[in-house]
Motif scaffolding. Structure first.
Motif, short mmCIF file in Angstrom:
data_model
loop_
_atom_site.label_atom_id
_atom_site.label_comp_id
_atom_site.label_asym_id
_atom_site.label_seq_id
_atom_site.Cartn_x
_atom_site.Cartn_y
_atom_site.Cartn_z
N ILE A 149 -3.88 25.35 35.28
CA ILE A 149 -5.06 26.21 35.41
C ILE A 149 -5.55 26.22 36.85
CG2 ILE A 149 -7.45 26.50 34.67
CD1 ILE A 149 -6.67 25.37 31.99
N ASP A 150 -5.48 25.08 37.50
CA ASP A 150 -5.91 24.99 38.89
C ASP A 150 -5.09 25.92 39.78
OD1 ASP A 150 -7.32 23.49 41.18
OD2 ASP A 150 -5.21 23.21 41.65
N LYS A 151 -3.79 25.94 39.60
CA LYS A 151 -2.95 26.85 40.38
C LYS A 151 -3.25 28.31 40.07
CE LYS A 151 0.93 23.65 41.00
NZ LYS A 151 2.38 23.42 40.74
N GLY A 152 -3.47 28.60 38.78
CA GLY A 152 -3.81 29.97 38.41
C GLY A 152 -5.11 30.43 39.03
N VAL A 153 -6.12 29.56 39.01
CA VAL A 153 -7.41 29.91 39.61
C VAL A 153 -7.26 30.09 41.12
CG1 VAL A 153 -9.74 29.04 40.07
CG2 VAL A 153 -8.76 28.82 37.79
N TYR A 154 -6.45 29.24 41.73
CA TYR A 154 -6.25 29.34 43.18
C TYR A 154 -5.63 30.69 43.56
CZ TYR A 154 -4.18 28.42 47.76
OH TYR A 154 -3.81 28.50 49.08
N TRP A 155 -4.57 31.08 42.89
CA TRP A 155 -3.92 32.35 43.21
C TRP A 155 -4.79 33.54 42.80
CZ3 TRP A 155 -0.32 32.51 46.61
CH2 TRP A 155 0.55 31.42 46.78
N PHE A 156 -5.58 33.38 41.76
CA PHE A 156 -6.49 34.45 41.36
C PHE A 156 -7.58 34.65 42.42
CE2 PHE A 156 -9.88 36.16 38.39
CZ PHE A 156 -9.29 37.42 38.31
N GLY A 157 -8.03 33.54 43.03
CA GLY A 157 -9.00 33.67 44.11
C GLY A 157 -8.41 34.35 45.33
N LEU A 158 -7.16 34.02 45.67
CA LEU A 158 -6.52 34.69 46.80
C LEU A 158 -6.29 36.17 46.51
CD1 LEU A 158 -3.88 32.04 47.93
CD2 LEU A 158 -6.17 32.46 48.85
N ALA A 159 -6.09 36.50 45.22
CA ALA A 159 -5.89 37.91 44.86
C ALA A 159 -7.12 38.74 45.19
CB ALA A 159 -5.55 38.02 43.38
N GLY A 160 -8.31 38.15 45.14
CA GLY A 160 -9.51 38.88 45.50
C GLY A 160 -9.52 39.30 46.96
N ILE A 161 -8.97 38.45 47.84
CA ILE A 161 -8.90 38.81 49.26
C ILE A 161 -7.94 39.97 49.45
CG2 ILE A 161 -8.35 37.92 51.54
CD1 ILE A 161 -9.05 35.14 50.55
N VAL A 162 -6.82 39.95 48.74
CA VAL A 162 -5.87 41.06 48.82
C VAL A 162 -6.49 42.34 48.27
CG1 VAL A 162 -3.61 41.87 48.07
CG2 VAL A 162 -3.93 39.46 48.65
N ALA A 163 -7.22 42.23 47.17
CA ALA A 163 -7.87 43.40 46.59
C ALA A 163 -8.90 43.99 47.54
CB ALA A 163 -8.52 43.03 45.26
N ALA A 164 -9.63 43.13 48.26
CA ALA A 164 -10.62 43.63 49.22
C ALA A 164 -9.94 44.39 50.35
CB ALA A 164 -11.44 42.47 49.78
N ALA A 165 -8.78 43.91 50.79
CA ALA A 165 -8.07 44.62 51.86
C ALA A 165 -7.49 45.94 51.37
CB ALA A 165 -6.95 43.72 52.41
N ALA A 166 -7.09 46.00 50.09
CA ALA A 166 -6.47 47.22 49.56
C ALA A 166 -7.49 48.23 49.05
CB ALA A 166 -5.51 46.86 48.42
N TYR A 167 -8.74 47.84 48.90
CA TYR A 167 -9.75 48.72 48.29
C TYR A 167 -9.89 50.06 49.02
CZ TYR A 167 -14.11 50.24 46.17
OH TYR A 167 -15.05 50.97 45.50
#
Length: 619
Positions: free
Chosen positions: A288-306
């Motif tokens: 779960i920790d790894k999943g949360v970590y990558w999910f948090g990084l996905a938000g940075i990618v989503a902000a750049a792609a918005y």
């Protein structure tokens, strides 16, 4: 589902997709008379006095709207929610008249910082229709009146009724607060608003500065990461309330209204990463920790792609991510609370206001809640509450981590069983004392103490009783020592002492005798009844100054030479053998010595010879 997504997007200050729920038009009404304005009136809700018409294609011009039969204006209500979508536009019509004796100007305001575009049409001095636009899709520098939200000064000649048309475009279903207020009331209102916002932002900036200072003082990077999270949250709140567009980037309008959702994505991602680190789920739930970590990084990618994604896709992505972050953070905090971690409780308390704000945002486009100060600023207030509560959780976690580091450091400087100074630090201290004695002649005594019956206790009663005997020895030692004295466990059953400032054997012998007596005294109620037998070896630096390793070796040999049943348990190293000082005659010249010696011998009488013989016999 679409309405929920639109609600969340509105709550985070972005432009959302339009709600699909149709709005039933109110009953037709005739053109109202001019609304009389005077200086004594309080701010008015213009929606109670105006008329509205929805242009489904948003292609109608002002000239077309003013033609009879084109726009069927209907009375408006303050709580009426409009679903305009991407192609619709709302037209509002007001007929206003200012008193003949009034001199204060009036403004029309739309206190909604996230509104897309507002255009106000009114006649100038030459009776020509002029339109001015404002909204978060335009740079604030191009607004007719710079501020947090659109505001337009009305050109109303005294005593003459004037028509004012307002065109509103907004992607989210909402009711639009339109207010009429005098210039004096507007100035006072703006000052009060900025006073409250200044207090909030001042507290947040002070909190960020304090976190950066703590990060530097304690060398703890967690506080620096929290300062970054708090900065992004503060920036997001500033963009949502319109402060950022007014004061931070008034001339920037390249991204339109995409700045707010981009900051919302970054703030959500940083919040998730911070909560993950704060709750420490990696130890118990590594997957779960790894999943949360990558999910948090996905938000940075989503902000750049918005900015480059289609608007509908980008808004749906942002809504889904924001909802998922809130639920994930709540789940992580609940898991921490379930295992008895007090930090999880504080994180849950921090996210309760966020959850309430999201619920309010979901109810607003459904028609259950109208646009108001409470519903509009719920997210900002929730974030202002969340940041300090997370700081409390961070302080609790930081104390726990620092406590563990201090205990770890203590293991390298102290003996794990007795808590005395570690042997390597004792030898360092001994070298310093010897060096200081040679330089400044500061006296000191070095004492080694053996618990001679330790092995016998360990063989007969076990390791637990033997360790208990060592602890009892430490207690008895501390009762006899001063705070400035150095004591260490330098062997399995050996203790080393450095008594600074001690010049005589009597002071050492007195303490040693009391220690031996205390060890032989039975302890009431102790089972088994074990006494402590000590052997003590000591040296005074004034009597024997050597290098620290040589002193340690000499004391080891002294204690090893003592039998277990010796009647002299307290012994000192013998002073160093020194050569006698030369006679005064020895320092004279050879010729002078030869001439003086016969003279001194001749001066000795019979009594002097007898006294010299007695002195030699005594020595």
């Amino acid at each position: 589902m679409a309405s929920s997504i639109a609600a969340l997007l509105l709550a985070t200050g972005s432009c959302a997709t339009a709600a699909a729920a149709p709005v039933s038009p109110p009953a037709a009404a005739s053109i109202p008379a001019a609304l009389q304005l005077n200086d004594s009136l309080a701010p008015l809700d213009a929606q109670e006095f105006g008329r509205g018409w929805i242009d489904a294609t948003s292609n109608s011009t002002l000239e077309q709207v003013m033609q009879p039969g084109v726009a069927s204006f209907q009375p408006t209500r303050p709580d009426l929610i409009y679903s305009l979508g991407e192609s619709g536009a709302l037209w509002l019509h007001y007929r206003l008249q200012r008193g003949r004796t009034d001199r204060v100007g009036w403004l029309l305001t739309v206190p909604m910082p996230a509104i897309d575009l507002v255009t106000v049409y009114q006649q100038d001095v030459n009776n020509r229709w002029v339109g001015h636009s404002a909204g978060d899709t335009l740079a604030v520098a191009s607004w007719p009146e710079a501020g947090r939200y659109p505001a337009f000064r009305l050109d109303l000649p005294a005593g003459q009724p004037r028509d004012v048309y307002v065109r509103i475009k907004h992607y989210t279903a909402a009711n639009f607060p339109v207010q009429l207020m005098s210039a004096t009331a507007y100035d006072q209102h703006v000052q009060i608003e900025y006073l409250g916002l200044g207090l909030v932002f001042g507290a947040l900036v002070l909190l960020i500065a304090a976190c950066l200072a703590q990060s530097l003082v304690y060398r703890d990077t967690v506080y620096a990461w929290y300062a970054l999270y708090a900065f992004l949250t503060t920036l997001c709140v500033a963009a949502y309330t319109g402060v950022a567009g007014h004061l931070l980037w008034p001339s920037f309008g390249a991204l339109g209204d995409a700045i707010q959702p981009i900051l919302a994505l970054l703030a959500s991602a940083s919040a998730l990463l911070f909560v993950r680190n704060l709750t420490g789920i990696s130890a118990r739930y590594p997957l779960i920790d790894k999943g949360v970590y990558w999910f948090g990084l996905a938000g940075i990618v989503a902000a750049a792609a918005y900015p480059v994604l289609p608007r509908g896709v980008a808004l749906a992505m942002m809504a889904a991510y924001s909802i998922s972050v809130t639920l994930t953070a709540m789940g992580v905090a609940w898991a921490a609370w379930r295992r008895g971690d007090v930090v999880g409780v504080w994180v849950l308390c921090a996210y309760v206001p966020i959850t309430i704000a999201v619920v309010m945002a979901m109810l607003r486009p459904l028609g259950y809640l109208a646009q108001s100060f409470a519903t509009q600023y719920a997210i900002a207030v929730a974030m202002a509450i969340e940041v300090p509560l997370l700081l409390v959780a961070l302080n609790i976690r930081s104390r726990e981590r620092h406590g563990a580091q201090i205990r770890e450091l203590a293991l390298s400087t102290q003996d794990a069983l007795t808590g005395l100074l570690a042997p390597h630090l004792f030898h360092d201290r001994l070298r310093q004392v010897v060096t200081r004695f040679r330089r400044d002649r500061e006296s000191a005594a070095v004492v080694f103490i053996d618990l001679v019956n330790y092995q016998r206790i360990k063989e007969h009663y076990g390791s637990a009783v033997a360790e208990q005997s060592l602890l009892r020895s430490v207690i008895k030692l501390r009762r006899l020592l001063r705070d400035v004295d150095t004591v260490s466990r330098v062997g399995e059953a050996r203790f080393g002492l450095i008594l600074e400032g001690v010049r005589s054997r009597v002071a050492v012998t007195d303490r040693a005798a009391r220690l031996i007596a205390a060890g032989l005294m039975p302890l009431a109620g102790l089972k088994p009844d074990v006494t402590l037998q000590f052997h003590i070896g000591a040296v005074l630096l004034e009597e024997r100054v050597s290098d620290a390793p040589d002193l340690v070796d000499a004391l080891d040999e002294l204690l090893a030479s003592m039998s277990e049943r010796t009647r002299r348990p307290i012994r000192f190293l013998e002073p160093e053998v020194t050569q006698p000082a030369p006679l005064e005659a020895d320092s004279a010249l050879p010729g002078e010595a030869d001439s003086l010696l016969p003279t001194e011998v001749l001066e000795l009488g019979p009594r002097d010879e007898a006294a010299a013989k007695q002195t030699a016999t005594r020595h």
